[in-house]
Design a protein around this motif. Sequence first.
Motif, PDB file in Angstrom:
ATOM      1  N   TYR A 154      -2.655  -0.895  -4.547  1.00 16.57           N
ATOM      2  CA  TYR A 154      -3.217   0.179  -3.717  1.00 16.57           C
ATOM      3  C   TYR A 154      -2.264   1.379  -3.754  1.00 16.57           C
ATOM      4  CZ  TYR A 154      -6.529  -3.226  -1.913  1.00 16.57           C
ATOM      5  OH  TYR A 154      -7.528  -4.166  -1.805  1.00 16.57           O
ATOM      6  N   VAL A 169       0.850  -1.189   0.000  1.00 10.22           N
ATOM      7  CA  VAL A 169       0.000   0.000   0.000  1.00 10.22           C
ATOM      8  C   VAL A 169       0.883   1.235   0.000  1.00 10.22           C
ATOM      9  CG1 VAL A 169      -1.763   1.323   1.242  1.00 10.22           C
ATOM     10  CG2 VAL A 169      -1.867  -1.168   1.234  1.00 10.22           C
ATOM     11  N   ARG A 189      -7.952  -3.258   2.704  1.00  8.64           N
ATOM     12  CA  ARG A 189      -7.052  -3.697   1.626  1.00  8.64           C
ATOM     13  C   ARG A 189      -6.985  -5.226   1.682  1.00  8.64           C
ATOM     14  NH1 ARG A 189      -5.209  -0.809   6.492  1.00  8.64           N
ATOM     15  NH2 ARG A 189      -3.956  -2.349   7.570  1.00  8.64           N
ATOM     16  N   GLY A 211      -5.229   1.925   1.922  1.00  5.54           N
ATOM     17  CA  GLY A 211      -6.029   1.104   1.015  1.00  5.54           C
ATOM     18  C   GLY A 211      -7.272   1.838   0.544  1.00  5.54           C
ATOM     19  N   GLU A 263      -3.058  -7.251   5.630  1.00  2.00           N
ATOM     20  CA  GLU A 263      -4.370  -7.251   4.980  1.00  2.00           C
ATOM     21  C   GLU A 263      -5.452  -6.891   6.005  1.00  2.00           C
ATOM     22  OE1 GLU A 263      -5.717 -10.529   1.986  1.00  2.00           O
ATOM     23  OE2 GLU A 263      -6.250 -11.259   3.968  1.00  2.00           O
TER      24      GLU A 263
END
Lengths: 83, 382
Positions: free
Chosen positions: B310, B227, B320, B315, B234
């Motif tokens: 991203y 990102v 994300r 995100g 995540e």
Amino acid sequence: MSRRTALSFAAARRTALAAALLAGALVSAGCAHVRAYEREYLQDPIMSLADEAKESKDNLHWIEAREGSTGGAGAAGGGCACN
Amino acid sequence: MQLSCSTLRRAAIAAAPALALSAAPSPAAAGIEEHEAAYVFRFFSDSDDVSVVSNGGDYGMTLSGNAAFDLEWKRETVIVPGVDAVPGTTEAADAITAASRPIVGANAAFEEFRKSRNELEGGVRWKGLTGGYYVSSEPDYFAQQVSGSASRVFFDDVTLSIGGAYGWDRIEPLADDDGLAAEDSKSTRHVNVIATRAFTPTTEVQAGAELTHVEGLQHNPYRNVYVDGGRIPELHPDSRSRRNAFLKVNQYLMNRSAARVSYMLYDDDWGVSSQTVNASLHQYVTEPVRVRYHYRYYTQNAADFWRDEYTEAGGVGGLRTGDYRLSAFSAHLLGARMTWDLGRPFGVEALNGVRLSFEYERYFNTHNFSANLFESGITFTF
């Protein structure tokens, strides 16, 4: 109430309505009933939806672990660390 | 203490089938009409060299008074190969970032990772009512679920079934150098309505709808995503409402075969919607040998917060994912299954009620992912 929760209630109502309509259509479609003595072919093992659901359950488990959707077997699968 | 509790849980699940079999009542004592015992072996391997070995057993009893009891046990071992890239290269860094397994230490990513799961499921049926309990245990995941359903026949040829399930899972991530290692939980509520009707002496139609609501941890605690040039864990929403509706048409054909077609429409509040078409042909090759040829097509769009890359910090709205299952893709599955009732052709008393089954499935999708699944089983009915 959050937007997501409100959305999920609306979605639940729409799904319940669609299910009711679908079930109603299935029940009322056609007038002729299939009598018990006419079910020889429907009761053949190769026509069994229940047996197929059991066979498919484990295969669905590994397919669903690789796709974004779920369902179609008529039951919830148990949890696993499949994320 | 945590470790010993987990070990105890796993041992209890592993020992349960033996305890259940030893406690099974004699036929005379319980009005048992039929026993069925089965062993199933499955082997899965995919194009990422991940393999899953599964051994399972099933024991069921049909009782007088239209009742039945079933107990199923399964042990699965997942084997994830080490990263096949030179340490320090971009390829190795990408593989480690996207890894859905725990990694501790500089060399661990390049070594094989194994994880086993024990699963136990019991169910009872009495007339149109069913009840079930499911429990599974992995080193980092403990899941339980209760379920039930009721079905009733209307107008002689319509069966209406309503079912529900509640599951509660405990997630205890293993140590991981770059993951979110906090303990967490997840709960699942599921309801379904299914109607099945015999339309003609050779045609049966089934329609159903399902709703599933999931609360809690739904991302992989070990996976990271890039990102804004950096690498962060995540993060998925902690709530997901999923729904689907399906229709199946089951047609008996007069050459001792049956054709089945089904369609399922799915969507959820993460923005994923999908369509699935199944078609299968079931056929008697000879009296004791049945085959099933199967094709499945699946297509889905991407979740609202899925991106190939991203670019914004955090995100999309703080969410994300590196999970390809939330991207847009299509998939095909082809398979064949053979079932062979051994007793009939050989006329040997000892083989009566013995059934063998073999199945092969090939799966591939538009992400260049493919997998093979092989299954073999033996069932004794006595």
